[in-house]
Design a protein around this motif. Structure first.
Motif, PDB file in Angstrom:
ATOM      1  N   ASP A  33       0.825  -1.713  -0.073  1.00  0.00           N
ATOM      2  CA  ASP A  33      -0.157   0.046   0.047  1.00  0.00           C
ATOM      3  C   ASP A  33       0.629   1.299   0.039  1.00  0.00           C
ATOM      4  OD1 ASP A  33      -2.437  -1.846   0.050  1.00  0.00           O
ATOM      5  OD2 ASP A  33      -1.994  -1.575   2.001  1.00  0.00           O
ATOM      6  N   ARG A  34       1.128   1.805  -0.923  1.00  0.00           N
ATOM      7  CA  ARG A  34       2.967   3.134  -0.723  1.00  0.00           C
ATOM      8  C   ARG A  34       2.268   3.206  -1.955  1.00  0.00           C
ATOM      9  NH1 ARG A  34       5.626   4.149   3.626  1.00  0.00           N
ATOM     10  NH2 ARG A  34       7.552   4.733   2.016  1.00  0.00           N
ATOM     11  N   LEU A  35       2.152   3.413  -3.341  1.00  0.00           N
ATOM     12  CA  LEU A  35       1.525   3.152  -4.353  1.00  0.00           C
ATOM     13  C   LEU A  35       0.321   3.969  -4.415  1.00  0.00           C
ATOM     14  CD1 LEU A  35       3.090   3.887  -7.599  1.00  0.00           C
ATOM     15  CD2 LEU A  35       2.515   1.787  -8.197  1.00  0.00           C
ATOM     16  N   GLU A  36       0.130   5.120  -4.632  1.00  0.00           N
ATOM     17  CA  GLU A  36      -0.956   5.357  -4.719  1.00  0.00           C
ATOM     18  C   GLU A  36      -0.738   5.753  -6.550  1.00  0.00           C
ATOM     19  OE1 GLU A  36      -3.191   9.759  -4.612  1.00  0.00           O
ATOM     20  OE2 GLU A  36      -2.117   9.350  -2.802  1.00  0.00           O
ATOM     21  N   THR A  37      -2.389   5.224  -7.243  1.00  0.00           N
ATOM     22  CA  THR A  37      -3.144   5.161  -8.879  1.00  0.00           C
ATOM     23  C   THR A  37      -3.922   5.907  -8.595  1.00  0.00           C
ATOM     24  OG1 THR A  37      -1.217   3.084  -8.594  1.00  0.00           O
ATOM     25  CG2 THR A  37      -3.665   3.785 -10.209  1.00  0.00           C
ATOM     26  N   GLY A  38      -4.325   6.649  -9.825  1.00  0.00           N
ATOM     27  CA  GLY A  38      -5.752   7.234  -9.743  1.00  0.00           C
ATOM     28  C   GLY A  38      -5.432   7.750 -11.006  1.00  0.00           C
ATOM     29  N   TYR A  39      -6.972   7.274 -12.178  1.00  0.00           N
ATOM     30  CA  TYR A  39      -6.693   7.507 -12.877  1.00  0.00           C
ATOM     31  C   TYR A  39      -7.977   9.184 -13.561  1.00  0.00           C
ATOM     32  CZ  TYR A  39      -3.561   4.290 -15.035  1.00  0.00           C
ATOM     33  OH  TYR A  39      -2.607   3.518 -15.050  1.00  0.00           O
ATOM     34  N   LYS A  40      -8.001  10.246 -14.194  1.00  0.00           N
ATOM     35  CA  LYS A  40      -8.935  10.541 -14.133  1.00  0.00           C
ATOM     36  C   LYS A  40     -10.113  10.163 -15.092  1.00  0.00           C
ATOM     37  CE  LYS A  40      -6.553  15.091 -13.305  1.00  0.00           C
ATOM     38  NZ  LYS A  40      -6.509  15.943 -14.015  1.00  0.00           N
ATOM     39  N   VAL A  41     -10.273   9.520 -16.020  1.00  0.00           N
ATOM     40  CA  VAL A  41     -10.658   8.887 -17.352  1.00  0.00           C
ATOM     41  C   VAL A  41     -10.661   7.560 -17.110  1.00  0.00           C
ATOM     42  CG1 VAL A  41     -11.249   8.757 -19.817  1.00  0.00           C
ATOM     43  CG2 VAL A  41      -9.853  10.974 -18.960  1.00  0.00           C
ATOM     44  N   VAL A  42     -12.018   7.428 -17.199  1.00  0.00           N
ATOM     45  CA  VAL A  42     -12.407   5.366 -16.780  1.00  0.00           C
ATOM     46  C   VAL A  42     -11.287   4.103 -17.712  1.00  0.00           C
ATOM     47  CG1 VAL A  42     -14.136   3.680 -16.767  1.00  0.00           C
ATOM     48  CG2 VAL A  42     -14.324   5.798 -15.923  1.00  0.00           C
ATOM     49  N   SER A  43     -11.596   5.114 -19.099  1.00  0.00           N
ATOM     50  CA  SER A  43     -11.607   3.826 -20.738  1.00  0.00           C
ATOM     51  C   SER A  43      -9.456   4.086 -20.451  1.00  0.00           C
ATOM     52  CB  SER A  43     -11.514   4.851 -21.705  1.00  0.00           C
ATOM     53  OG  SER A  43     -11.296   5.826 -22.057  1.00  0.00           O
ATOM     54  N   GLU A  44      -8.496   4.345 -19.283  1.00  0.00           N
ATOM     55  CA  GLU A  44      -7.178   4.692 -19.319  1.00  0.00           C
ATOM     56  C   GLU A  44      -7.038   4.353 -18.207  1.00  0.00           C
ATOM     57  OE1 GLU A  44      -6.243   8.974 -18.818  1.00  0.00           O
ATOM     58  OE2 GLU A  44      -6.821   9.580 -20.832  1.00  0.00           O
ATOM     59  N   ASP A  45      -8.206   3.617 -17.017  1.00  0.00           N
ATOM     60  CA  ASP A  45      -7.984   2.803 -15.832  1.00  0.00           C
ATOM     61  C   ASP A  45      -7.788   1.201 -16.926  1.00  0.00           C
ATOM     62  OD1 ASP A  45      -7.038   1.400 -13.381  1.00  0.00           O
ATOM     63  OD2 ASP A  45      -8.448   2.847 -12.467  1.00  0.00           O
ATOM     64  N   PRO A  46      -6.352   0.636 -16.969  1.00  0.00           N
ATOM     65  CA  PRO A  46      -6.718  -0.841 -16.930  1.00  0.00           C
ATOM     66  C   PRO A  46      -7.521  -2.279 -16.017  1.00  0.00           C
ATOM     67  CG  PRO A  46      -4.293  -0.233 -15.672  1.00  0.00           C
ATOM     68  CD  PRO A  46      -5.751   0.971 -16.216  1.00  0.00           C
ATOM     69  N   LEU A  47      -8.320  -1.160 -15.256  1.00  0.00           N
ATOM     70  CA  LEU A  47      -9.309  -2.690 -14.929  1.00  0.00           C
ATOM     71  C   LEU A  47     -11.034  -2.272 -14.567  1.00  0.00           C
ATOM     72  CD1 LEU A  47      -8.255  -2.425 -10.345  1.00  0.00           C
ATOM     73  CD2 LEU A  47      -6.468  -4.053 -13.032  1.00  0.00           C
ATOM     74  N   ASN A  48     -10.413  -0.959 -15.546  1.00  0.00           N
ATOM     75  CA  ASN A  48     -11.526  -0.617 -16.200  1.00  0.00           C
ATOM     76  C   ASN A  48     -12.348  -2.172 -16.738  1.00  0.00           C
ATOM     77  OD1 ASN A  48     -14.125   0.470 -16.679  1.00  0.00           O
ATOM     78  ND2 ASN A  48     -13.505   0.443 -18.640  1.00  0.00           N
ATOM     79  N   GLY A  49     -13.824  -2.741 -16.486  1.00  0.00           N
ATOM     80  CA  GLY A  49     -14.171  -3.931 -17.637  1.00  0.00           C
ATOM     81  C   GLY A  49     -13.758  -5.196 -17.141  1.00  0.00           C
ATOM     82  N   VAL A  50     -12.582  -5.444 -15.928  1.00  0.00           N
ATOM     83  CA  VAL A  50     -11.891  -6.930 -15.479  1.00  0.00           C
ATOM     84  C   VAL A  50     -12.060  -6.484 -14.144  1.00  0.00           C
ATOM     85  CG1 VAL A  50      -9.705  -6.742 -14.963  1.00  0.00           C
ATOM     86  CG2 VAL A  50      -9.789  -6.437 -17.112  1.00  0.00           C
TER      87      VAL A  50
END
Length: 58
Positions: A33-50
């Protein structure tokens, strides 16, 4: 502050809009839990649909 940081003290800064964006935390070589990840656009997040519960967009 910089002296404390250089001696290994963990620092945290708090400000406005602390809960505006969703983020997820991931592991690094320094520990879990040391790396903070945040995407502004849903389609750019690699976890979208996964793993939609972990998607970080607004």
């Amino acid at each position: 502050m910089t002296r404390a940081r250089d001696q290994g003290v963990n620092l945290s800064f708090f400000g406005a809009n602390a809960v505006y964006r969703r983020i997820r935390l991931g592991p690094t070589t320094f520990g879990p839990d040391r790396l903070e990840t945040g995407y502004k656009v849903v389609s750019e997040d690699p976890l979208n649909g996964v793993d939609n519960a972990a998607v970080t967009a607004n």
